[in-house]
Structure formats: structure tokens, C-alpha cells
Scaffold this active site. Structure first.
Site, PDB file in Angstrom:
ATOM      1  N   GLU A   1      47.456  25.094  58.319  1.00 22.02           N
ATOM      2  CA  GLU A   1      46.855  25.359  57.006  1.00 22.02           C
ATOM      3  C   GLU A   1      47.840  25.615  55.864  1.00 22.02           C
ATOM      4  O   GLU A   1      47.904  26.742  55.339  1.00 22.02           O
ATOM      5  CB  GLU A   1      45.880  26.536  57.110  1.00 22.02           C
TER       6      GLU A   1
ATOM      7  N   GLU B   1      40.491  24.556  64.937  1.00 17.10           N
ATOM      8  CA  GLU B   1      39.869  25.885  64.838  1.00 17.10           C
ATOM      9  C   GLU B   1      38.425  25.736  64.405  1.00 17.10           C
ATOM     10  O   GLU B   1      38.113  24.910  63.537  1.00 17.10           O
ATOM     11  CB  GLU B   1      40.546  26.766  63.766  1.00 17.10           C
TER      12      GLU B   1
HETATM   13  C1  NOJ Z   1      42.163  30.016  59.741  1.00 18.79           C
HETATM   14  C2  NOJ Z   1      43.489  30.570  60.167  1.00 18.79           C
HETATM   15  O1  NOJ Z   1      44.302  29.559  60.675  1.00 18.79           O
HETATM   16  C3  NOJ Z   1      43.379  31.719  61.155  1.00 18.79           C
HETATM   17  O2  NOJ Z   1      44.615  32.327  61.223  1.00 18.79           O
HETATM   18  C4  NOJ Z   1      42.263  32.650  60.720  1.00 18.79           C
HETATM   19  O3  NOJ Z   1      42.227  33.809  61.488  1.00 18.79           O
HETATM   20  C5  NOJ Z   1      40.957  31.916  60.798  1.00 18.79           C
HETATM   21  N1  NOJ Z   1      40.992  30.789  59.874  1.00 18.79           N
HETATM   22  C6  NOJ Z   1      39.722  32.748  60.459  1.00 18.79           C
HETATM   23  O4  NOJ Z   1      39.749  33.118  59.137  1.00 18.79           O
END
Ligand code: NOJ
Length: 451
Positions: free
Chosen positions: A163, A356
């Protein structure tokens, strides 16, 4: 046809969110160590000093992964744990920790999918200008080479960055991510270019140093879903997903971060609109950036409905009153797991891996000692059904990593949010698999046929 036979069922975590041992085992300071200590940055001034203490609970955590039945585990290396100053000396305790983790995973039949960078940046390098420093891509290359030398014989699946939308886009527009600075658009564009160069260099090194490895990238970016099944609304959703909103929140979009990698050029209209703010692009830069990848990773939690407006532009639709939401008010939009993989696959022509997906719930340990989280089961089932539908429609979908394996440090929200399949008591470090853990295990075991 549903998920392919070798579909990669997994779960994900990130170093700073779970490891703890922030000041142990020779680890250097990270940007997040420092950021958390500045009052007001994090919910109730929490920090990742201990987190899930995974550093000391590694064997127990891998045993739980085995019980869950995941085929693959997505974790990230902590750069400052391996290289306390960011470059130069490598920390023997850090090496031992990751060596043990990787060995445990392999002995338990779990394939490691390593993310090189999930936001915990060496503070020593931040002080030298971080991603704005022209040497930053080379620093990352050195770090990648170190990882290849240490673990390249055992790890065959890599993601470069997690990200960039957040660790650059949010972090440098004064929003909740470390170091929460507000800088000029010119500086953001320069940092983005350096991150993309670092990505490309890492891919080149991995290809040369780990023969046969598979490499991806784990961006996020706003995704859109059609408000109806009409061809126009579908087109509106696609358009919105890939438009660079030059006057709006462009750093949170997809194309600025992905087109250079997959097409070897920045989105032309946007680049023109950015004018003099664009960074100087070296003669080989775009070639370095656009190294071929093996899959398109995407972190996705929710999407925004759009309709095609009369002027041919997508128009965002409000959710109906009472639209389902998670405990932290994120809209629940399962169809996003149909449309986003479809659009991403069509545009970038690679198999898609959901790197994710998940939600935060108000989980508690009940009087019966269990954690009942029907909302997580319902959410995940709905999203996975849509992913399955995409696979049935011919979208190449290679895998799904649930976020997260266990409750952890949710950045600026501290420990106020619980995203795990495993409940963690942050006082005692006791782990309790939630109902969703057993449900997900059964879905994995059936390769999705129970969905
Ligand atoms: C994206 C992130 O990569 C991760 O670190 C985070 O905990 C999750 N989203 C949930 O917000």
C-alpha cells in the site's frame, strides 16, 4: 468451475503490527516506534512495543496457522530489525528470528509469502530524508539484496511494497500514518517515483537472485462497483476505478501506482496536469519500474457504488440508509470482490491475488470462553462468494489472504480495532481462535465448495 485446485488460501500480518520486541534483539528504531511516542498520534497513545509479542510466540503462532489449515502466510520483514541503520550492518538476532519463522512455516507445510516493506521504515533513513532522498531506491535495493542472500534459498514468493497509497499518500498529506507530514504535491510525486524505482530494482534483484521466484506487489486504491447491471454503470465503475483524480485524492487511487509498473508509463493526462510538479524521469527509470510481475496483488475492504452520469462521467451514489457496516463503520460491499479483480485482471492482464480482506468487529471472549464473531463469518462468506463468482466468470484468481491472522496493532487506531481470526488478549498474550477461525478452516478444507 470455482477456485482452482492450487488456490492459495492464506492469512496476512505485518511486522510492526504483531512482532513487538521493539527494543530487543538488536532491532533499530523504526519510524513507527518514534511516531507512536509522540502524544496524540495514536488512539490512547498505544504503541507497537509489545503488540502480539509474536517475536516470543512464534512457534505457538505457526502452530495455530497449521491448525487453521492455511496454505500460505503473508508476513513482512521489519527492515530495521534486519538492518538497524537501514543500510550496512545486518543484525544477527533479526536474521535468527526470520530464519526460525521461515523454517517453522516450511516444516508445517505453509508457504511463506514475504512482503519486503509494510511501513516500518528505518528511522535512521527517515532522518536522511526517507523516500525523498535520491539514494532511497538504492537503500531499498541493498535491503532486498540482504534478504535474498539470507532467505532466498527458502522463500519463493515475494511482494515488494504494501500500500504505497498509505505510507506515502496518507502519511504525507497529513493524515494518520507516520510521519504524518504535509508536503507539497511535487514532493509526493518525487517520493512516489522513488518508491516505484525501488520496487523495480527489487524485482530485478529478486529475478536474478532467486531463480523461479514469483513476485507481486500489494497496493490498495479506491475501487468502485456499478450501481446497476447496466453496461453504462459497469463502464462508470471501471472508469472511476482507474481515473487519476488530479484535483482530488489521487494518491489514494490505483493507476498512478500501477500503470507505471504494468505499462511503463505514468497516466498521461494526469502527468500533464501535474506539469512542473512531475519528477525528473531518468532515461532508464520507466524500464526499471516496469519489470514484469507474476500476479497483481490488491488489498480490498470496501468499494463505492457509481452510476454513469449524463456527461459520461461516473457519479458516486450514496449508500441507502441502514446500509450494512462494520464495527468501525466501513461499508460492507461484497460485490467489490467480484468487480475489482475483474477490472484489475482486464487492465493489467495478470492473475489476481487478494492480498488483504477482512473486517474489524467488536469481539469479546464470552462467558463460555469462546469468541463468537458471526459478523466476520458472514462478511467473509459474502466476499468470498463474490470472488468465487469472479473465478467462475474467467477471472484468473490465484489466492486470498485474510486480514488478519490475529488481532494486532491497527496503526493510528492502536488496539481499539480487532481484525483477527484469532483473538489476542494484549495483557496476557493469550490467543483464542474465534468462531471465524474454525469456519475459515472448513472453507479452506473444502477449497471453497462450502461457501
Ligand atoms: C491495510 C494495511 O495493509 C494493514 O496494515 C491494515 O491493518 C489493514 N489495511 C486494516 O486497516
Amino acid at each position: 468451475m470455482g477456485f482452482k485446485q492450487d488456490f492459495v488460501w492464506g492469512a496476512a500480518t505485518a511486522s510492526y503490527q504483531i512482532e513487538g520486541a521493539a527494543y530487543e534483539g538488536g532491532k533499530g528504531l523504526s519510524n513507527w516506534d518514534v511516531f507512536c511516542k509522540q502524544p496524540g498520534n495514536i488512539y490512547e497513545n498505544h504503541n507497537g512495543d509489545v503488540a502480539c509479542d509474536h517475536y516470543h510466540h512464534l512457534a505457538e503462532d505457526v502452530a495455530l496457522m497449521k491448525e487453521l489449515g492455511i496454505k500460505a502466510y503473508r508476513f513482512s520483514f521489519s527492515w530495521p530489525r534486519l538492518m538497524p541503520q537501514g543500510t550496512g550492518t545486518v543484525n544477527p538476532d533479526g536474521i535468527r528470528f526470520y530464519q526460525t519463522l521461515i523454517d517453522e512455516l516450511l516444516q508445517n507445510g505453509i508457504t511463506p509469502y514475504a512482503t519486503l516493506f509494510h511501513w516500518d521504515y528505518p528511522y535512521a533513513l527517515q532522518k536522511r530524508g526517507g523516500w525523498l532522498n535520491p539514494a532511497s531506491p538504492q537503500w531499498f535495493a541493498e535491503y532486498t539484496e540482504t534478504i535474498i542472500g539470507l532467505f532466498g534459498n527458502k522463500i519463493k514468493h515475494f511482494f515488494t511494497f504494501n500500500e504505497p497509497q498509505c505510507f506515502i499518500g496518507l502519511a504525507f498529506t497529513g493524515r494518520e500514518m507516520a510521519p504524518k507530514l504535509q508536503v507539497t504535491r511535487r514532493d509526493i510525486l518525487q517520493m512516489a517515483h522513488n518508491v516505484l524505482l525501488a520496487h523495480g530494482k527489487a524485482v530485478q534483484l529478486l529475478r536474478a537472485g532467486v531463480p523461479g521466484c514469483k513476485i507481486g506487489y500489494a497496493p490498495t486504491g479506491s475501487t468502485y462497483i456499478p450501481a446497476s447491471n447496466s453496461a453504462q454503470d459497469i463502464e462508470a465503475a471501471r472508469k472511476a476505478t482507474f481515473t487519476v483524480d488530479v484535483n482530488g485524492d489521487w494518491p489514494m487511487g490505483i493507476s498512478w501506482w500501477s500503470d507505471p509498473i504494468f505499462f511503463g508509463e505514468y497516466p498521461a493526462e494526469a502527468a500533464q496536469a501535474f506539469g512542473d510538479d512531475m519528477p525528473a524521469i531518468g532515461p532508464n527509470d520507466m524500464k526499471i519500474i516496469s519489470q514484469p510481475l507474476d500476479f497483481y496483488g490488491h488489498n480490498i475492504y470496501n468499494s463505492t457504488p457509481v452510476k454513469m452520469g449524463e456527461n459520461g462521467q461516473p457519479v458516486v451514489q450514496a449508500f441507502k440508509p441502514g446500509h450494512p457496516r462494520t464495527a468501525v463503520n466501513w461499508p460492507i460491499t461484497p460485490e467489490g470482490l467480484y468487480w475489482a479483480p475483474k477490472f484489475l485482471h482486464q487492465r493489467y492482464k495478470l492473475p489476481v491475488i487478494i492480498t488483504e480482506n477482512g473486517l474489524s468487529c467488536h469481539d469479546v471472549v464470552s462467558l463460555d470462553g469462546k469468541v463468537h464473531d458471526p459478523n466476520r463469518i458472514d462478511f467473509t462468506q459474502r466476499y468470498l462468494q463474490q470472488l468465487q463468482r469472479a473465478a467462475q466468470d474467467g477471472v484468473e484468481v490465484d489466492g486470498y489472504f485474510h486480514w488478519s491472522l490475529m488481532d494486532n496493532f491497527e496503526w493510528a487506531k492502536g488496539y481499539s480495532e480487532r481484525f483477527g481470526l484469532i483473538y489476542v488478549d494484549f495483557e496476557t498474550q493469550k490467543r483464542t481462535p474465534k468462531d471465524s477461525f474454525y469456519w475459515y478452516a472448513s472453507i479452506i478444507n473444502s477449497n471453497g465448495s462450502l461457501l
